[in-house]
Design a protein around this motif. Structure first.
Motif, PDB file in Angstrom:
ATOM      1  N   LYS A  12       2.362   2.002  -3.409  1.00 24.10           N
ATOM      2  CA  LYS A  12       1.436   2.104  -4.541  1.00 24.10           C
ATOM      3  C   LYS A  12       1.647   3.446  -5.249  1.00 24.10           C
ATOM      4  O   LYS A  12       1.790   4.486  -4.591  1.00 24.10           O
TER       5      LYS A  12
ATOM      6  N   GLY B 253       0.830  -1.206   0.000  1.00 29.84           N
ATOM      7  CA  GLY B 253       0.000   0.000   0.000  1.00 29.84           C
ATOM      8  C   GLY B 253       0.859   1.247   0.000  1.00 29.84           C
ATOM      9  O   GLY B 253       0.532   2.244  -0.644  1.00 29.84           O
TER      10      GLY B 253
ATOM     11  N   GLU C 188      -3.085   5.065  -8.702  1.00 34.61           N
ATOM     12  CA  GLU C 188      -3.417   3.653  -8.939  1.00 34.61           C
ATOM     13  C   GLU C 188      -4.651   3.264  -8.113  1.00 34.61           C
ATOM     14  O   GLU C 188      -4.792   3.689  -6.964  1.00 34.61           O
ATOM     15  N   LYS C 189      -5.516   2.468  -8.681  1.00 35.17           N
ATOM     16  CA  LYS C 189      -6.777   2.108  -8.014  1.00 35.17           C
ATOM     17  C   LYS C 189      -6.551   0.991  -6.996  1.00 35.17           C
ATOM     18  O   LYS C 189      -5.639   0.175  -7.129  1.00 35.17           O
ATOM     19  N   ALA C 190      -7.423   0.972  -6.013  1.00 33.28           N
ATOM     20  CA  ALA C 190      -7.429  -0.171  -5.107  1.00 33.28           C
ATOM     21  C   ALA C 190      -8.092  -1.343  -5.812  1.00 33.28           C
ATOM     22  O   ALA C 190      -8.931  -1.147  -6.686  1.00 33.28           O
ATOM     23  N   MET C 191      -7.701  -2.548  -5.398  1.00 34.49           N
ATOM     24  CA  MET C 191      -8.326  -3.731  -5.977  1.00 34.49           C
ATOM     25  C   MET C 191      -9.792  -3.774  -5.540  1.00 34.49           C
ATOM     26  O   MET C 191     -10.105  -3.491  -4.383  1.00 34.49           O
ATOM     27  N   PHE C 192     -10.705  -4.092  -6.439  1.00 34.34           N
ATOM     28  CA  PHE C 192     -12.114  -4.197  -6.056  1.00 34.34           C
ATOM     29  C   PHE C 192     -12.471  -5.665  -5.922  1.00 34.34           C
ATOM     30  O   PHE C 192     -12.535  -6.405  -6.892  1.00 34.34           O
ATOM     31  N   SER C 193     -12.645  -6.094  -4.682  1.00 37.82           N
ATOM     32  CA  SER C 193     -12.965  -7.503  -4.462  1.00 37.82           C
ATOM     33  C   SER C 193     -13.746  -7.623  -3.163  1.00 37.82           C
ATOM     34  O   SER C 193     -13.444  -6.950  -2.182  1.00 37.82           O
ATOM     35  N   HIS C 194     -14.765  -8.471  -3.182  1.00 37.78           N
ATOM     36  CA  HIS C 194     -15.546  -8.698  -1.962  1.00 37.78           C
ATOM     37  C   HIS C 194     -15.068  -9.919  -1.214  1.00 37.78           C
ATOM     38  O   HIS C 194     -15.694 -10.334  -0.246  1.00 37.78           O
ATOM     39  N   GLY C 195     -13.981 -10.513  -1.688  1.00 39.68           N
ATOM     40  CA  GLY C 195     -13.478 -11.664  -0.973  1.00 39.68           C
ATOM     41  C   GLY C 195     -13.432 -12.865  -1.887  1.00 39.68           C
ATOM     42  O   GLY C 195     -13.737 -12.790  -3.080  1.00 39.68           O
TER      43      GLY C 195
END
Lengths: 617, 350, 270, 134
Positions: free
Chosen positions: C74, C71, C78-85
């Motif tokens: 970075k 982090g 740059e975008k954060a990863m988009f993930s719900h798990g």
């Protein structure tokens, strides 16, 4: 939005409240307020003050351990309590110090700061309600704290200023049951019990209120799995409190009735925890037929779930804050919810691990050991999910985030040292040594308090409309973190070296003599940590006047509370909120369609955007 | 007590008013509260090596308990029909039923008081019950001491001699012995002195018997005598007649007591205050459980009565706004009834 | 600054591990090697858990530190990863720890049974308890049965008494009866890894086998009042002969003092 | 909302009331019958449970409530049964020797006393029973 008109929201009943529209005096607005935000802030300020009281008691404990029988600063000289002894405190006083440190920290700081302060402030705001379900009850729950504080206060002096309640916060009978057992077992202990009961009443009123509010007063669209994890954690905490606390209250009444003859000029008293034929301090043998172990069971039936009451809300809030500061959805929302529920469920059946050396039936010990081991599982799942949340996030390294990261890092230590305690044979060695002290301070201080520090800063703009100074908070974080580890990490080693808890002078025993320098190092760390808290208090107070003005959503967060004005007015929302999605849609395609990395739960889907699927899996 | 007016489609949560939901949640906490008491009672009873069950020991009256159960059931029934009348907007009828409930609640508490009084009169209170013959003997002694003190205090009321401490009793005794037909001591009213002269021999005899018994106890069963103040011990020393007392058995004390009560000169004093405290093994823990559980149940009854009183206080102003309130108070009342339904067999029958 | 904070979180676990590593050499560790047979089993389990815990600690802290470092480094914008798990990950990190935890608790059962289950006590120890230890504020009262007799639950004539010193024969399992006269105490012998609360109203037997002759501390581990810290006593393990010699010396000592005095002390004790 | 409920269900409260009264009488009858102790215990507790169910189902209207009643009552029921069960191995049956002076130290005295009672009184000496002297 066209389909939902404001009047159809769950807010039509705002006018039902008696406090709806008439003029409010200063007293009804800020003192006996029934507005959940004011009550929350009242709780917060009270608990921060109590934190300093508890901290001062802790520093006194540390002083005695570093400089045993040396002249105690302040208590010895300034108050003049021990002037004839040259400022040297008495062992009774030492037992009072750790007892009251624990009682104040647990009952007047940690539990009320989480459920009382943040629960009150956040629940209606985050679910989109205009207030709690029972505002008057809510006010009473705060004002029952003060008699409790008064009772604890009286207990300091009820048996004389040098013999406050000194039976440990666990108050095991018979020490706490027979007035002859110790100088501190007289009136002081009775007042202490009254304080405990009143805190219980306060918490119970709060928990019924929270549950009703969360079940029945959510804004349209706020389904259960769209609730922020803070709300989930508060809900589960309220359930724990509602079903475990009455047992302690009942046990407290039983103990008070056992002590009736020390309270009233009568020799009528019950004998629930008193076996026959006990001779304390050359007094007459007791008559009885009770069992002291019963208290331990009833006490821990509440007090073990209480450990989760002291932790779960912080877990929920940290999940919220981590997601916001990493601009990422919480990793595994549903596993987080299920693991919290599992912690609560298992939390009810693990209390026996506090009693592995107490002479409990070994078969029961084996059962409790297995269930205790299993409760480490949901905790582990949560830790992995937090790391997953931070992973590849767009991290904002402000003090809120640092405190949250410290929460995760230190909770790992507290959780892992718990495994030693869950294992009965190993616990037999560690029980009631400093290893235990290290363990629960890593959980309660390392985890919960760091979470609270983060939460104070995170929701400060919503409470007062101004931001706290981040640089000061970073200094506070760094000093507290270093001081905290310097104080509590060596305690693991003290525990391994076999140093028992609650010893006024451990160095009386040859095998502990060489640990004095280590204790002195810990005390110095503790002093640094203690004084660092003035940074927090100062920042808290000064930011109220000089902090940067904050808009509605200074952090770019998603929750419903950020759609309300800062600070929210009476009734919270200027536009009755309607919830369209889960609370953690940071950096989602939907948000990007709006050209930002967050999307408020109340924002309708942006024009032209087609939701591909429901993300909450 | 607010409840939402939102249409069901947009109303989140469950379709009952907040007040009712809150009350049910509160009842959940109450269940746990009584669970702690009842659970403790069950395990303490199972864990005890004995438990008094004979009504002669416990002064438990199944009939009174049964009547009380009946009274509560009738009152519960009346609450239900009162609520139904409210729902049908028949407020006068509802008030009549509620008044009936209140009367029955008072009746319940009355019967409860009779039971309590009976126990207290026989000293079936926790912390007072002798569990061994030794304790029974000491108890006779303690009770007699109270009687003796009371007798002597009566004579010195308003007089110069205060008999708060046992060695003062000794002083009084010496006084009596010294002036059999002299003048009243300074400050003692004449009429008191005359009465005292008339009853002095009986009192002295009573005092002598008690002291004798007391010395037996001190000599033989010092284990169970409570800590005595130094001057009391000194006074006892000075009264000591022989050097060794014969062993005292419980039946001897009982016979002594019987004989004393039969004595026409002072028997009335003794029979008024001193019971035959036969030992009841594990009587104290029984009494603790009994008073704790029924006591907290009675407190709940009183709280319920306050709730109904609030409704009744509306008088003819009772209207449909109170329907929910009455329903919730009724739920609470049924819960109180439920607790009693379990307490009755557990305490009175088993 | 971001990197500083990431390093801050990487640095402290290293310090913590270092402290733990040097602790045994600095004497910040167990007061001694376990001196009883049960102590060896307990220490074995401790080290087993310690290894598992250390691996987990290093793993999670490395994971956290790496996530922070990632982090911190970075690139801006740059975008954060988009993930719900991830279901796979969730299932993995549910199942693996649960196996480890079940494994840990299974390994404990045997030792726990050896320590606490009465039927598992060594026969010779169970049949002849050597002494009764009665805790009171703030001392340990030891009662040995009259030589040649069996220890009874209640004091018998001819029993031998001593305060704050418990003699036991070395290299053989011994059982003592633990009770308390007043409040709750706990019998804690750190070097023997023995701990048991003394509960009012209960007689709790404990057993141990001391492997080496010598003196071992006995302290109180359950808060028992203001003098809790000074309940200092010794357990003295000695050879069978000198143990018997000690008992007979104690017996003659007790009888020498005269009957009257003994009776007086006995009644004072009640 | 609660008002509407009554339109949909009609409970014969009087019938429930008589069932409850009958059950109470039954409990007292079981007590008077002097059956073996365990049988009495099981019977009266069964009657108590039946009464409790009647009160909860009809007087407290649980029969007509939604599924929330299970969510709310299941945890309390489990906990309130579980707590005594968990206490039983420790308090209800002590694993270790329990020393109670009433029955331990004073046992000889008690048995003396009881034999005395048996010889003096016509009533057989139950545990610690004594005929009042008055």
């Amino acid at each position: 939005m066209a389909t939902v008109t404001p009047s159809l929201g769950a807010h039509g009943h705002a006018d039902d409240h008696a406090h709806g529209h008439h003029e409010q005096t200063f007293i009804s607005k800020y003192v006996f307020s029934i507005d959940h935000k004011v009550i929350g802030i009242q709780f917060l300020v009270t608990t921060l003050l109590m934190l300093m009281v508890g901290g001062a008691l802790a520093l006194a404990v540390r002083w005695q351990l570093a400089f045993p029988w040396g002249s105690m600063p302040i208590v010895g000289k300034l108050f003049g309590l021990f002037q004839t002894e040259g400022g040297q405190i008495s062992p009774e006083f030492y037992t009072m110090l750790f007892t009251m440190h624990a009682s104040v920290m647990i009952f007047l700081v940690i539990i009320p700061v989480l459920a009382g302060a943040f629960g009150n402030f956040l629940i209606p705001l985050q679910i989109g309600a205009d207030d709690m379900a029972f505002p008057v009850l809510n006010m009473l729950s705060y004002w029952f704290m003060w008699p409790a504080i008064a009772c604890f206060g009286i207990s300091f002096v009820a048996s004389g200023a040098t013999a406050g309640p000194g039976n440990g916060w666990t108050s095991y009978p018979l020490l706490s049951d027979l007035a002859d057992a110790a100088p501190s077992s007289g009136a002081a202990q009775t007042w202490w019990l009254f304080g405990l009961t009143l805190v219980g009443v306060s918490s119970m009123m709060g928990s019924v209120n929270y549950m009703t509010t969360i079940i029945n007063m959510r804004a349209p669209g706020m389904t259960l799995f769209r609730m922020p994890l803070t709300i989930w954690s508060m809900f589960i905490t309220a359930i724990l409190q509602a079903f475990a606390l009455p047992v302690l209250t009942a046990a407290g009444f039983m103990l008070v009735f056992d002590r009736l003859s020390s309270l009233l000029p009568t020799d009528v008293h019950s004998v629930f925890f008193i076996p026959a034929g006990i001779v304390v301090n050359n007094a007459a043998p007791t008559i009885g037929g009770g069992q002291p172990l019963l208290w331990q069971h009833l006490f821990w039936f509440y007090s073990h779930p209480a450990v989760y009451i002291m932790l779960l809300p912080a877990m929920g809030m940290v999940s919220d804050m981590l997601a916001c500061m990493c601009r990422k959805p919480v990793f595994g929302y549903k596993p987080m919810v299920y693991s919290m529920a599992a912690i609560a469920g298992l939390g009810f059946i693990v209390w026996g691990h506090h009693m592995f050396t107490s002479g409990m039936n070994p078969a029961l010990g084996m059962t409790f050991m297995t269930s205790t081991m299993m409760i480490a599982l949901p905790s582990a799942i949560k830790v992995f999910n937090w790391i997953g949340t931070i992973w590849d996030g767009n991290i904002k390294f402000n003090a809120v985030f640092l405190n949250c990261a410290a929460f995760v890092a230190l909770f790992v230590v507290g959780g892992l040292s718990g495994i030693f305690m869950a294992a009965v044979p190993v616990d037999i060695y560690f029980h009631d040594t400093y290893f235990i002290v290290a363990h629960f301070h890593y959980v309660l201080f390392g985890a919960t308090l760091f979470g609270v520090f983060a939460a104070v800063q995170f929701w400060y703009p919503k409470m007062f409309g101004r931001e706290m100074n981040d640089t000061v908070q970073k200094w506070h974080f760094a000093l507290t973190f270093i001081g905290m580890n310097g104080t509590f990490f060596p305690m693991h080693l003290l525990g391994i070296a076999g140093m028992p808890r609650r010893y006024a002078d451990p160095y009386l025993h040859g095998y502990l003599e060489h640990l004095l320098p280590m204790n002195q190092f810990m005390t110095i760390s503790a002093i640094i940590m203690g004084f660092a808290q003035f940074l927090l208090l100062g920042n808290f107070a000064l930011s109220f006047f000089f902090g940067k003005k904050a808009g509605r959503n200074p952090w770019g967060a998603n929750g419903l509370e950020w759609s309300a004005p800062s600070p929210p007015g009476h009734g919270n929302f200027d536009v009755p909120p309607v919830c369209y999605r889960g609370p953690y849609e940071y950096s989602s395609p939907e948000a990007e369609a709006m050209g930002q990395d967050f999307i408020l739960q109340t924002s309708p889907p942006p024009a032209g955007y087609k939701a591909s699927s429901n993300h909450g899996h | 007590m607010s409840h939402t007016a939102a249409p069901p489609a947009l109303k989140m949560g469950i379709p009952i008013p907040n007040s009712k939901l809150g009350l049910w949640l509160f009842l959940g906490t109450e269940i746990m509260f009584f669970t702690a008491f009842i659970g403790s009672y069950i395990v303490l009873r199972l864990g005890s090596q004995g438990w008094p069950v004979d009504p002669k020991d416990t002064h438990i009256n199944v009939l009174l308990g049964g009547v009380n159960t009946f009274v509560l059931i009738v009152s519960s029934y009346l609450v239900v029909v009162a609520h139904e009348a409210m729902a049908q907007k028949n407020f006068g009828k509802a008030r009549t039923y509620l008044t009936g409930t209140m009367i029955l609640a008072f009746l319940f508490l009355g019967i409860k008081s009779v039971e309590y009084l009976g126990k207290i009169q026989h000293d079936i209170v926790p912390g007072h019950i002798a569990e061994t013959p030794t304790q029974a003997i000491s108890k006779v002694s303690r009770e007699m001491e109270v009687v003796v003190r009371k007798r002597f205090r009566e004579y010195t009321d308003g007089g110069a001699v205060v008999t708060e401490r046992p060695n003062d009793i000794v002083n009084v005794v010496n006084l009596i012995a010294a002036i059999p037909d002299g003048k009243p001591p300074e400050g003692m009213p004449d009429y008191v002195f005359r009465e005292y002269q008339a009853t002095a021999p009986g009192d002295l005899e009573l005092f002598r018997k008690w002291m004798n018994l007391h010395q037996h106890i001190v000599a033989n069963v010092s284990l169970t005598v409570p800590a005595l103040p130094a001057e009391y011990l000194a006074a006892r020393e000075s009264l000591k007649q022989g050097d060794k007392f014969p062993e005292l058995k419980y039946e001897e004390v009982k016979d002594l007591l019987k004989e004393m009560k039969a004595n026409e000169q002072y028997g009335s004093y003794v029979s008024a205050g001193v019971f035959d405290p036969h030992p009841i093994v594990y009587g104290n823990i029984f009494a603790s459980c009994y008073f704790l559980m029924t006591g907290f149940h009675a407190i709940h009854v009183i709280v319920g009565m306050i709730l109904f009183a609030v409704v009744l206080k509306q008088g003819s102003g009772l209207d449909e706004k109170w329907t929910d309130f009455l329903e919730n108070s009724g739920l609470y009342w049924h819960f109180v009834d439920l607790v009693w339904i379990f307490l009755f067999p557990m305490l009175y029958i088993i | 600054m971001k990197k500083f904070w990431a390093l801050f979180f990487i640095f402290w676990p290293i310090v913590a591990l270092y402290v733990c590593l040097v602790a045994p050499s600095r004497n910040w560790w167990f007061p001694s090697a376990p001196m009883s047979s049960l102590g060896h089993q307990i220490d074995g389990l401790f080290y087993l858990i310690l290894i598992i815990v250390t691996v987990t600690f290093v793993g999670t802290q490395v994971g956290l530190g790496y996530a922070l470092w990632k982090g911190a480094t970075k690139k801006p914008g740059e975008k954060a990863m988009f993930s719900h798990g991830s279901h796979k990950l969730e299932i993995m990190w549910t199942i693996v720890p649960s196996f480890v935890l079940v494994f840990i608790s299974l390994t404990q059962l045997e030792v726990l049974a050896n320590i606490r289950v009465l039927a598992r006590f060594p026969d010779e120890a169970r049949k002849t308890p050597v002494a009764e230890v009665t805790a009171r504020q703030f001392e340990w009262r030891i009662r040995y049965p009259k030589p040649g007799t069996q220890l009874a639950t209640e004091p018998q004539e001819g029993d031998l008494y001593f305060v704050n010193e418990l003699h036991v024969p070395v290299s053989q399992p011994v059982m003592v009866h633990l009770r308390t006269q007043d409040v709750q105490h706990a019998f804690f012998a750190p070097k023997l890894r023995v701990k048991q609360d003394a509960v009012p109203g209960l007689v709790i037997p404990i057993w141990f086998e001391i492997e080496k002759a010598g003196e071992y501390e006995l302290v109180c581990a359950e808060l028992c009042g203001w003098g809790h810290y000074k309940m200092k006593a010794r357990i003295i393990a000695e050879s069978e002969e000198s143990y018997l010699k000690y008992l007979s010396a104690l017996e003659s000592d007790q009888n020498e003092d005269g009957v009257a005095e003994q009776a007086e002390s006995a009644s004072a004790e009640e | 909302m609660s008002h509407d409920d009554h339109a949909t269900h009609h409970v014969n409260y009087l019938a429930i009331f008589f069932v409850l009264c009958g059950c109470t009488a039954l409990s007292v009858v079981f007590d008077v019958l002097h059956m073996p102790k365990p049988v009495t215990i099981v019977l009266v507790l069964a009657v108590a449970c039946a009464k409790a169910m009647c009160v909860m189902m009809y007087f407290m209207h649980l029969k007509f409530e939604g599924n929330w009643k299970y969510v709310l009552l299941a945890p309390t029921t489990i906990l309130s049964i579980g707590l005594p069960l968990a206490l039983f191995p420790d308090i209800g049956r002590s694993y270790y020797i329990s020393v109670a002076p009433q029955t331990g130290v004073w046992a000889p005295e008690i048995s003396d006393f009881e034999s005395h009672e048996a010889s003096h009184a016509e009533v057989p000496a139950a545990e610690a029973e004594a005929a009042p002297a008055e």
